[in-house]
Design an enzyme around this catalytic site. Structure first.
Site, PDB file in Angstrom:
ATOM      1  N   ASP A   3      15.796  57.962  32.107  1.00 48.44           N
ATOM      2  CA  ASP A   3      16.158  58.710  33.315  1.00 48.44           C
ATOM      3  C   ASP A   3      15.370  58.223  34.521  1.00 48.44           C
ATOM      4  OD1 ASP A   3      17.841  60.124  31.689  1.00 48.44           O
ATOM      5  OD2 ASP A   3      16.490  61.818  31.434  1.00 48.44           O
ATOM      6  N   ASP A  16      21.362  60.378  22.415  1.00 48.15           N
ATOM      7  CA  ASP A  16      20.358  60.673  23.446  1.00 48.15           C
ATOM      8  C   ASP A  16      19.422  61.762  22.919  1.00 48.15           C
ATOM      9  OD1 ASP A  16      19.015  60.741  25.848  1.00 48.15           O
ATOM     10  OD2 ASP A  16      20.716  61.452  27.038  1.00 48.15           O
TER      11      ASP A  16
END
Length: 943
Positions: free
Chosen positions: A615, A528
């Protein structure tokens, strides 16, 4: 706490507090556009976007042309049109290559650049394979060339233009028709005179240079631009195209919009908290491939560039384009789309893919950049994640609750809190004192663990990764050649320079079991924050004038001795996942297939990792956006795509959560994930009726796991997307061109997830009118003729999914608590008949986790149904796999009249089969044929 901090450290602490405060505000208010550039704030975009000369300044020197093998090479010059005598100002080297599978490549670089210009390194899956290139004619200032597939290229020398002709001789792609080809030559910076320093000279910039040539600022950040301006641009026209697609990652529609009245599409990997919808803003991924489709043909271009890029689109059929411009450019024919790529650095490197069907051009792109390798089978099952499961007891509780509530699951994920204070390759031994035992408890049930490893490294004395990186010079450097220091989750951080072989090797070695205690072959990796995310950096990323490793070459020093981050930015995450992939291979001596998830994406990412859409939030708009976002990524080679089920931010109510699980069950990557500050939302925490619906959605996924696995195997063979736009299979059906709320899985299932709150019915488009295609509702086998749109009634349990008539889909109905426990369970084959009472399908089986399939230890069978027989035939008789799986049932939908009898024949033996015809829905069921799926068999029907 030490209150006696130095002034410097107090400032650092205050800075970190402000950074995290700003991120908390983002979580409440959504994205702050002020933190991210518009075209006018990006110096090269502002400078080049208005560049629209009447005539191209580039000329091909016909006397320099050489055609050898598959390459034309020649000199290109720019000229000073104002001079009485045309004096060449700059010289460029042109290469036109013909490549296999109907692809061409245009490369244009400075003939003698002041410094080497960056050429993207990892996007291509090796050197493209050559095709033949023949010079057909050289007359009247034009060259005509052809490849072996029958495509032609016509190059006009002055002004320079490339026309690519399809096999019918029609112009399919035109490069530089709008004269926007541009390569800004690298220049020596001239020192200012005393008058210029004092501002006495006329103007504020040096002659021939804009004021941002040697530096520009954004907010509080200054970019030193030591090499000056070095942007490149190219325009591409697509005659006869209705729409263009691709260039992910963005949140607007699958079919791209005209940009003349707003911002261009931006390709620049960025960490954008709560990104907004219906936007052309840059987010986590940048894949510069563009496809143009119309009822006449499909073509594509791949802009091979890893720098920040802006893309303009003009669709002349769009009502926003003024009619006078349409008539001028298209001659009154509205079917045309133009596009333009503008990048901050690099060379002109454009691949032209001639199609001519959607499947052809999608394959041509993956021929260049690679296919997704066959994933481990568990990775196609259900994943449960959260930031964060707090300790071993929490992990055990989640694991046990899946069993207690009869919900299958294959993977539990750990976010950053599992580490020792954000130090990767470590464990918080207070919360996770026995990681090896924790993993073993999961694997005993056939489950796996995924842990996160980000590219930022905590700058802490005694932390072995940081100490090793400092000692061996493995970090990215700042503009002055010192180790770059930014801020991310650990606080003060530095970033491994994966471009340096020693850094990638060191990082890969951290994955060895002895270097990462507690891990095993059943622990997989999540990369990530690898855009890279830098909380205090410009646009929340790394400064462009940071320095990356460049292999040393004789005579190259100073600015020629390193690459700037501006050159490689969109490629950075790809270098990390490549090193992760190599490390995971090495840890098991290349026996086991790794699973990796990445957020940053670029061309070629599919060779190493799956991708998710980042997100998102628990809102209906983000559920809706997940479909076109994954369609766009799949068309760009990245089929292994999904979104955070339920939304990362906020809390989904029961209806939204149900619809998201139902949609996620039919997307390639199926993971529920949520923010650390959100309310817990594991399925059993909803009321019983909702939990039952979530369980049903997950069980639907498990029943189709072998179908998914077969699709991914076939992707390795043909390179086409697993998740497909309707127009891929129905390229002349114009209604399909803009549909992006439904899609195909392979060519067999059509999925129209319910994406709207409170829906009692949804509009479903069933394609195939011209071919009399039939579609069967998978829930009740009700048949629908393809006649365009119809209204499908839905309740909260209904997921509109249809199987195409003429197809066979494998299922396993005995859903267990993990996919590994289903390996030897029996199959059901669902046969949906077409108008001719025939059907075809495939099935792939192997061990699901190793590379033994490359040694022909697999089963790949073709299944054919005809009115008098059904056959199961191994495609490669030399490939074998010892499966105990067998055929439990055959369901045949669309049977008008049942055969009198059915008999199974396998291995020289025969047996009569039991049959039942259900008159209510014309379904014939053959129960317990008992055939082994390890060898050929036939079921014979008698009328």
């Amino acid at each position: 706490m030490d209150y006696n901090l130095s002034p410097y450290n107090r400032m650092k602490a205050l800075g970190l507090l402000l950074v995290f405060t700003s991120f908390a505000i983002f979580n409440i208010l959504g994205v702050d556009r002020n933190n991210f550039k518009t075209c006018d704030q990006s110096g090269f975009c502002k400078r080049l976007r208005p560049f629209k000369p009447e005539k191209s300044q580039y000329t091909l020197n016909l006397d320099s042309v050489i055609v050898h093998g598959n390459v034309l090479s020649a000199e290109v010059t720019t000229v000073n049109s104002e001079a009485e005598k045309k004096i060449p100002l700059w010289r460029y080297a042109l290469r036109l290559s013909a490549l296999v599978d109907g692809t061409f490549r245009i490369e244009l670089d400075e003939a003698e650049p002041l410094y080497p210009r960056y050429r993207t390194q990892l996007a291509l899956n090796g050197d493209p394979k050559p095709d033949g290139l023949k010079l057909v004619s050289n007359e009247n200032g034009k060259l005509t060339l052809s490849n072996k597939q029958g495509h032609k290229v016509v190059i006009t020398a002055e002004p320079l233009k490339f026309e690519f002709l399809d096999k019918n001789g029609d112009v399919a792609v035109v490069v530089n028709e709008n004269s926007q080809l541009l390569v800004e030559p690298l220049r020596v910076r001239r020192e200012k005179t005393e008058d210029e320093e004092l501002g006495i000279a006329e103007g504020n910039a040096l002659e021939g240079e804009d004021e941002g040539a040697w530096g520009e600022s954004f907010k509080s950040h200054h970019d030193s631009k030591p090499r000056g301006n070095e942007a490149v641009s190219i325009d591409v026209a697509f005659p006869d195209a209705d729409h263009v697609y691709g260039i992910p990652e963005h949140t607007d529609k699958f079919a791209l919009s005209t940009t003349t009245s707003g911002e261009p599409y931006r390709l620049y990997n960025l960490d954008v908290f709560e990104y907004e919808l219906d936007s052309r803003m840059a987010i986590y991924g940048a894949v510069p491939v563009l496809y143009a489709h119309g009822s006449k043909r499909t073509v594509g271009v791949f802009w091979h560039n890893s720098a920040e890029t802006w893309v303009d689109v003009v669709n002349y059929a769009d009502g926003t384009v003024v009619s006078s411009l349409v008539n001028l450019v298209t001659g009154g024919h509205k079917r045309r789309v133009d596009a333009r790529f503008i990048s901050e650095s690099g060379i002109v490197d454009l691949f032209v893919m001639m199609g001519d069907t959607p499947a052809d051009v999608f394959r041509q792109y993956t021929t260049l950049t690679g296919v997704a390798p066959l994933p481990p089978k568990f990775s196609l099952a259900y994943h449960q994640s959260r930031w964060n499961y707090v300790d071993e007891a929490d992990v055990r509780s989640v694991d046990e609750n899946f069993d207690a509530h009869d919900i299958p699951a294959d993977v539990i994920w750990l976010d950053i809190e599992y580490t020792d204070r954000k130090k990767y390759f470590t464990w918080d031994l207070e919360k996770f004192p026995h990681p090896g035992d924790m993993v073993a408890n999961l694997t005993a049930k056939g489950r796996r663990l995924v842990v996160i490893i980000d590219p930022h490294i905590k700058r802490e004395a005694g932390y072995f990764v940081h100490e090793d990186a400092m000692e061996n010079g493995l970090y990215v450097k700042d503009k002055d050649g010192n180790v770059y220091e930014g801020w991310c989750w650990p606080g003060s951080s530095s970033y491994l320079d994966f471009f340096q072989p020693a850094a990638s090797k060191y990082y890969s070695e951290r994955y060895r079991f002895e270097n990462f205690p507690g891990t095993s072959k059943d622990v997989h990796i999540w990369n990530d924050m690898n855009e890279p995310s830098v909380f205090n950096g410009p646009e929340i990323t790394m400064p462009k004038d940071c320095r990356h490793y460049k292999p040393p070459q004789d005579g190259q020093d100073g600015l020629a001795s390193f690459w700037e981050h501006r050159h490689v930015h969109n490629e950075y995450g790809l270098w990390q996942v490549r090193a992760t992939h190599q490390g995971m291979l090495d840890r098991s001596d290349s026996k086991y297939r790794p699973f990796i998830l990445t957020r940053s994406t670029f061309a070629g990412t599919q060779r190493y990792a799956a991708v998710w859409t980042g997100d998102n939030a628990a809102e209906w708009g983000f559920l809706q956006a997940s479909v076109p976002m994954c369609l766009s990524l799949a068309s760009a080679g990245i089929s292994f795509c999904g979104s955070d089920v339920g939304g990362f931010f906020k809390y989904p109510d029961a209806e939204l959560m149900t619809r998201w699980y139902q949609a996620g069950a039919y997307q390639a990557f199926f993971r529920a994930h949520s923010h650390i500050e959100t309310k817990r939302r594991e399925p059993w925490l909803y009321e019983a009726a909702t939990m039952g619906l979530l369980r049903d959605a997950v069980r639907r996924r498990y029943a189709l796991l072998d179908f998914w696995y077969t699709l991914f195997y076939e992707h390795t063979l043909d390179g086409t997307p697993v998740m497909r736009p309707l127009f891929q299979e129905y390229p002349k059906e114009e209604e399909t061109f803009t549909i992006d709320d439904q899609y195909l899985l392979g060519d067999k299932l059509l999925v129209r997830p319910v994406l709207e709150a409170g829906a009692k019915s949804v509009k479903v488009y069933l394609p195939g009118k011209e071919s009399n295609t039939l579609w069967y509702d998978v829930d009740n086998y009700q048949v629908h003729k393809a006649q365009g749109y119809f209204n499908q009634e839905v309740n909260i349990a209904k997921v509109p999914v249809y199987q195409r008539g003429g197809s066979v889909v494998p299922r396993r109905e005995r859903v267990r608590r993990s996919s590994a426990l289903m390996d030897h369970d029996p199959f059901t084959l669902v046969v949906a008949l077409d108008a001719n009472n025939t059907a075809h399908g495939t099935l792939y089986i192997d061990d699901g986790e190793t590379y033994e399939y490359q040694n022909k230890k697999f089963i790949y069978a073709k299944i054919t149904y005809e009115p008098n027989k059904m056959t199961y035939t191994l495609v490669d008789a030399t490939a074998q796999f010892a499966t105990r799986a067998w055929l439990e049932r055959v369901v045949v939908a669309g049977v008008r009249a049942a055969p009198k009898s059915a008999r199974l024949r396998q291995g020289g033996r025969g047996a009569a089969l039991q049959m039942t015809l259900h008159r209510g829905n014309d379904v014939l069921v053959l129960r317990k044929p008992g055939a082994s799926l390890a060898s050929d068999w036939t079921i014979e029907f008698s009328a």
